[in-house]
Design a protein around this motif. Structure first.
Motif, PDB file in Angstrom:
ATOM      1  N   TYR A 179       0.852  -1.180   0.000  1.00 58.92           N
ATOM      2  CA  TYR A 179       0.000   0.000   0.000  1.00 58.92           C
ATOM      3  C   TYR A 179       0.893   1.236   0.000  1.00 58.92           C
ATOM      4  CZ  TYR A 179      -3.827  -3.108   1.512  1.00 58.92           C
ATOM      5  OH  TYR A 179      -4.754  -4.112   1.603  1.00 58.92           O
ATOM      6  N   SER A 180       0.717   2.095  -1.000  1.00 61.35           N
ATOM      7  CA  SER A 180       1.494   3.334  -1.068  1.00 61.35           C
ATOM      8  C   SER A 180       0.670   4.472  -0.487  1.00 61.35           C
ATOM      9  CB  SER A 180       1.871   3.646  -2.521  1.00 61.35           C
ATOM     10  OG  SER A 180       2.594   4.851  -2.587  1.00 61.35           O
ATOM     11  N   ILE A 181       1.208   5.128   0.541  1.00 56.58           N
ATOM     12  CA  ILE A 181       0.524   6.243   1.199  1.00 56.58           C
ATOM     13  C   ILE A 181       1.158   7.533   0.703  1.00 56.58           C
ATOM     14  CG2 ILE A 181      -0.204   7.226   3.395  1.00 56.58           C
ATOM     15  CD1 ILE A 181      -1.221   4.397   2.900  1.00 56.58           C
ATOM     16  N   LEU A 182       0.550   8.154  -0.281  1.00 56.79           N
ATOM     17  CA  LEU A 182       1.149   9.334  -0.900  1.00 56.79           C
ATOM     18  C   LEU A 182       0.971  10.576  -0.040  1.00 56.79           C
ATOM     19  CD1 LEU A 182       0.062   8.728  -4.601  1.00 56.79           C
ATOM     20  CD2 LEU A 182       2.223   8.143  -3.492  1.00 56.79           C
ATOM     21  N   GLN A 183      -0.046  10.580   0.825  1.00 54.00           N
ATOM     22  CA  GLN A 183      -0.282  11.715   1.717  1.00 54.00           C
ATOM     23  C   GLN A 183      -0.264  11.208   3.154  1.00 54.00           C
ATOM     24  OE1 GLN A 183      -4.037  13.333   0.443  1.00 54.00           O
ATOM     25  NE2 GLN A 183      -3.209  14.156  -1.456  1.00 54.00           N
ATOM     26  N   SER A 184       0.467  11.917   4.015  1.00 49.85           N
ATOM     27  CA  SER A 184       0.644  11.445   5.394  1.00 49.85           C
ATOM     28  C   SER A 184      -0.682  11.288   6.128  1.00 49.85           C
ATOM     29  CB  SER A 184       1.554  12.420   6.159  1.00 49.85           C
ATOM     30  OG  SER A 184       0.999  13.733   6.157  1.00 49.85           O
ATOM     31  N   GLY A 185      -1.685  12.097   5.796  1.00 50.62           N
ATOM     32  CA  GLY A 185      -2.971  12.011   6.472  1.00 50.62           C
ATOM     33  C   GLY A 185      -3.786  10.787   6.104  1.00 50.62           C
ATOM     34  N   ARG A 186      -3.316  10.006   5.108  1.00 53.49           N
ATOM     35  CA  ARG A 186      -4.055   8.832   4.663  1.00 53.49           C
ATOM     36  C   ARG A 186      -3.641   7.557   5.384  1.00 53.49           C
ATOM     37  NH1 ARG A 186      -8.499   9.597   3.231  1.00 53.49           N
ATOM     38  NH2 ARG A 186      -8.518   7.564   2.219  1.00 53.49           N
ATOM     39  N   THR A 187      -2.631   7.639   6.239  1.00 56.68           N
ATOM     40  CA  THR A 187      -2.162   6.435   6.938  1.00 56.68           C
ATOM     41  C   THR A 187      -3.265   5.833   7.800  1.00 56.68           C
ATOM     42  OG1 THR A 187       0.080   7.329   6.993  1.00 56.68           O
ATOM     43  CG2 THR A 187      -0.402   5.479   8.453  1.00 56.68           C
ATOM     44  N   GLY A 188      -3.917   6.665   8.615  1.00 55.70           N
ATOM     45  CA  GLY A 188      -4.978   6.194   9.502  1.00 55.70           C
ATOM     46  C   GLY A 188      -6.133   5.552   8.764  1.00 55.70           C
ATOM     47  N   PRO A 189      -6.728   6.237   7.745  1.00 51.91           N
ATOM     48  CA  PRO A 189      -7.830   5.615   6.990  1.00 51.91           C
ATOM     49  C   PRO A 189      -7.446   4.305   6.314  1.00 51.91           C
ATOM     50  CG  PRO A 189      -7.787   7.988   6.605  1.00 51.91           C
ATOM     51  CD  PRO A 189      -6.569   7.658   7.405  1.00 51.91           C
ATOM     52  N   CYS A 190      -6.225   4.224   5.785  1.00 48.71           N
ATOM     53  CA  CYS A 190      -5.790   2.984   5.133  1.00 48.71           C
ATOM     54  C   CYS A 190      -5.700   1.844   6.141  1.00 48.71           C
ATOM     55  CB  CYS A 190      -4.446   3.202   4.447  1.00 48.71           C
ATOM     56  SG  CYS A 190      -3.852   1.760   3.527  1.00 48.71           S
ATOM     57  N   LEU A 191      -5.159   2.117   7.307  1.00 48.94           N
ATOM     58  CA  LEU A 191      -5.046   1.087   8.335  1.00 48.94           C
ATOM     59  C   LEU A 191      -6.427   0.649   8.832  1.00 48.94           C
ATOM     60  CD1 LEU A 191      -1.989   2.415  10.360  1.00 48.94           C
ATOM     61  CD2 LEU A 191      -2.116   0.253   9.117  1.00 48.94           C
ATOM     62  N   ARG A 192      -7.347   1.595   8.942  1.00 49.57           N
ATOM     63  CA  ARG A 192      -8.709   1.238   9.366  1.00 49.57           C
ATOM     64  C   ARG A 192      -9.367   0.313   8.343  1.00 49.57           C
ATOM     65  NH1 ARG A 192     -10.940   4.567  13.440  1.00 49.57           N
ATOM     66  NH2 ARG A 192      -9.597   6.325  14.019  1.00 49.57           N
ATOM     67  N   ARG A 193      -9.130   0.574   7.053  1.00 47.31           N
ATOM     68  CA  ARG A 193      -9.702  -0.282   6.012  1.00 47.31           C
ATOM     69  C   ARG A 193      -9.105  -1.686   6.071  1.00 47.31           C
ATOM     70  NH1 ARG A 193      -8.485  -0.951   0.498  1.00 47.31           N
ATOM     71  NH2 ARG A 193      -7.007   0.769   0.547  1.00 47.31           N
ATOM     72  N   ILE A 194      -7.788  -1.767   6.272  1.00 43.01           N
ATOM     73  CA  ILE A 194      -7.128  -3.078   6.388  1.00 43.01           C
ATOM     74  C   ILE A 194      -7.697  -3.846   7.566  1.00 43.01           C
ATOM     75  CG2 ILE A 194      -4.939  -4.198   6.960  1.00 43.01           C
ATOM     76  CD1 ILE A 194      -3.545  -2.011   5.321  1.00 43.01           C
ATOM     77  N   LEU A 195      -7.915  -3.152   8.672  1.00 44.33           N
ATOM     78  CA  LEU A 195      -8.451  -3.795   9.871  1.00 44.33           C
ATOM     79  C   LEU A 195      -9.879  -4.280   9.629  1.00 44.33           C
ATOM     80  CD1 LEU A 195      -8.039  -4.542  12.810  1.00 44.33           C
ATOM     81  CD2 LEU A 195      -8.774  -2.239  13.440  1.00 44.33           C
ATOM     82  N   LYS A 196     -10.667  -3.496   8.917  1.00 49.71           N
ATOM     83  CA  LYS A 196     -12.058  -3.864   8.647  1.00 49.71           C
ATOM     84  C   LYS A 196     -12.145  -5.063   7.714  1.00 49.71           C
ATOM     85  CE  LYS A 196     -16.380  -1.966   6.809  1.00 49.71           C
ATOM     86  NZ  LYS A 196     -17.046  -0.766   6.242  1.00 49.71           N
ATOM     87  N   GLU A 197     -11.310  -5.092   6.676  1.00 49.94           N
ATOM     88  CA  GLU A 197     -11.390  -6.160   5.674  1.00 49.94           C
ATOM     89  C   GLU A 197     -10.750  -7.458   6.135  1.00 49.94           C
ATOM     90  OE1 GLU A 197      -9.609  -4.390   2.262  1.00 49.94           O
ATOM     91  OE2 GLU A 197     -11.365  -3.156   1.791  1.00 49.94           O
ATOM     92  N   ARG A 198      -9.716  -7.359   6.997  1.00 50.37           N
ATOM     93  CA  ARG A 198      -9.021  -8.542   7.544  1.00 50.37           C
ATOM     94  C   ARG A 198      -8.577  -9.506   6.445  1.00 50.37           C
ATOM     95  NH1 ARG A 198      -9.071  -8.295  13.402  1.00 50.37           N
ATOM     96  NH2 ARG A 198      -7.972 -10.265  13.241  1.00 50.37           N
ATOM     97  N   ARG A 199      -7.969  -8.987   5.403  1.00 49.25           N
ATOM     98  CA  ARG A 199      -7.478  -9.828   4.318  1.00 49.25           C
ATOM     99  C   ARG A 199      -6.012 -10.216   4.489  1.00 49.25           C
ATOM    100  NH1 ARG A 199     -10.093  -6.703  -0.956  1.00 49.25           N
ATOM    101  NH2 ARG A 199     -12.280  -7.061  -0.414  1.00 49.25           N
ATOM    102  N   VAL A 200      -5.388  -9.761   5.550  1.00 47.17           N
ATOM    103  CA  VAL A 200      -3.978 -10.058   5.784  1.00 47.17           C
ATOM    104  C   VAL A 200      -3.804 -10.589   7.204  1.00 47.17           C
ATOM    105  CG1 VAL A 200      -3.168  -8.336   4.133  1.00 47.17           C
ATOM    106  CG2 VAL A 200      -3.478  -7.681   6.526  1.00 47.17           C
ATOM    107  N   ASP A 201      -2.664 -11.246   7.442  1.00 44.19           N
ATOM    108  CA  ASP A 201      -2.380 -11.800   8.766  1.00 44.19           C
ATOM    109  C   ASP A 201      -1.588 -10.844   9.643  1.00 44.19           C
ATOM    110  OD1 ASP A 201      -3.644 -14.146   7.986  1.00 44.19           O
ATOM    111  OD2 ASP A 201      -1.793 -15.013   7.218  1.00 44.19           O
TER     112      ASP A 201
END
Length: 433
Positions: A179-201
């Motif tokens: 996942y490429s985070i081009l804007q520093s403010g997008r780190t939190g939303p991206c992590l929340r999406r990963i946590l919601k989808e649970r597609r990774v270990d």
């Protein structure tokens, strides 16, 4: 005959209520092949290896010799006349342990003695056991994927760090999702999406800051997160001692006889850039050299990669060169890629390195050697491999205590300062005393 086989399967595995047999088809061709296909509901709650083991124990009731092969998402396939595939039960029997112990060893759990783990791994090698990736994922409720968040996919620093991470992760049988985070403010939303989808270990975060609220969410969820080139008090973190490295770089320039020393830094919102500025200023204070704010150039005109890029270094050096007679004679540059741009600007101005301007960089990427750049070496491979190792441990044991570890930098002497290794040793020993 169809009903007979179905009853036998249910009898062999009477407790597997989550596994609902939706469709069963059995054919017995003249070759003696027996085919059983099962469309299952809730299969992720049933350990397929356990079902296989129970069926294998009663294989004589099905056919004389059976070979077992899992059909992903579809069911089971037996063929007569072939040797049976090695299973987790065979490994457990060979190593003299239970299947739960084998499973923990395969997942690198810390809740198993090293000698037991070694015995299991020996059994795996001797039996040439290869767990079926999809079945293993279903049984363990794991995906076999690890997410990596980083600011950019390109750049020497991240390429070298990713090579070390990929090399270590592949040894544990995982694949990467980037996942490429081009804007520093997008780190939190991206992590929340990963946590919601649970597609990774698990998740590796490189050079990005994690909001406290998001860190707390991950702590409660149990989805492991590890930081590399970053720091958070509540999460496993592996980082370079940026402040100390910058202190040593500036101290070396001072030891080489420079009293007018400048710095080219990246955006101060970047934690490494901020820490390196602190170390630089501490070195000046330690050697009683006045701080000149005009000799500090922040690479904010080119925002890509927080200013850690060649173009930013080029523009920053042109601004320092515009100081003419008041320009510094020694420059600490907060990354090697910025230093590459600075070298270009110096040469375009008709000046020499190190005769007119001496340079010390930071990172020791491959390009630094070609430039003859004196720089602070970052142990990128060691940091990346250690972060991966910790993430694998935490996947196996989510209750491990939080671990923080800093990695020291090392001065690499080349041609851009005109100094010697002996001089470096003397200057750094003086700086530390």
């Amino acid at each position: 005959m169809k009903a007979l086989f179905l009853r036998r399967i249910q009898k062999l595995d009477p407790d597997s209520r989550p596994l609902e047999l939706m469709e069963t088809q059995i054919t017995v061709p003249g070759t003696g092949e027996v085919l059983i296909r099962v469309a299952a509901c809730g299969i992720c709650h049933t350990e397929l290896d356990e079902i296989e083991g129970r069926l294998r124990q009663n294989r004589k009731s099905l056919t004389k010799r059976l070979a077992f092969c899992k059909l992903p998402w579809k069911g089971f396939h037996w063929k007569a006349g072939h040797h049976m595939a090695v299973t987790i039960y065979d490994v457990a029997r060979h190593a003299g342990v239970g299947i739960g112990t084998v499973s923990r060893a395969m997942n690198n759990s810390t809740k198993i003695r090293p000698e037991t783990k070694a015995r299991i791994r020996k059994a795996v090698r001797e039996l040439k056991y290869r767990p079926h990736a999809l079945a293993r994922a279903l049984a363990l409720q794991k995906t076999g994927l690890i997410a990596i968040l980083l600011p950019v996919f390109t750049g020497y620093f991240y390429i070298e760090l990713l090579k070390a991470i990929q090399r270590e992760i592949s040894q544990h049988g995982y694949d990467l999702v980037l996942y490429s985070i081009l804007q520093s403010g997008r780190t939190g939303p991206c992590l929340r999406r990963i946590l919601k989808e649970r597609r990774v270990d698990g998740v590796l975060v490189l050079s990005l800051q994690i909001p406290d609220a998001v860190a707390q969410l991950f702590r409660r969820s149990g989805l492991p997160v590890v930081l590399a080139d970053g720091m958070h008090q509540k999460l496993d973190s592996f980082f370079v001692e940026n402040e100390q490295g910058a202190f040593e770089a500036a101290s070396y320039l001072i030891a080489m006889g420079h009293s007018r020393i400048g710095m080219i830094d990246a955006r101060l919102s970047s934690p490494p850039a901020h820490s390196r500025l602190i170390g630089f200023r501490k070195a000046l204070a330690a050697h009683h050299i006045p701080w000149d704010p005009g000799s500090l150039i922040i690479s904010d005109t080119v925002s890509e990669k927080d200013g850690f890029n060649r173009e930013a270094g080029y523009e920053a050096m042109k601004r320092l060169l515009a100081l003419k007679k008041n320009r510094p004679t020694g420059i600490f540059i907060s990354s090697d890629i910025q230093a590459a741009g600075a070298v270009q600007a110096i040469r375009e101005a008709g000046l020499g390195i190190p005769d007119d301007m001496a340079i010390v960089g930071f990172d020791d990427i491959e390009l630094a050697e070609y430039l003859g750049l004196t720089t602070m070496h970052q142990p990128l491979s060691e940091m990346g491999e250690t972060a991966v190792h910790r993430l694998i441990q935490r996947i196996g044991d989510p209750d491990l205590p939080v671990l923080h570890r800093g990695f020291e930098t090392r001065l690499v002497i080349r041609q851009s300062c005109g100094g010697s290794r002996q001089g470096a040793s003397q200057s750094l020993n003086g700086a530390r005393s």
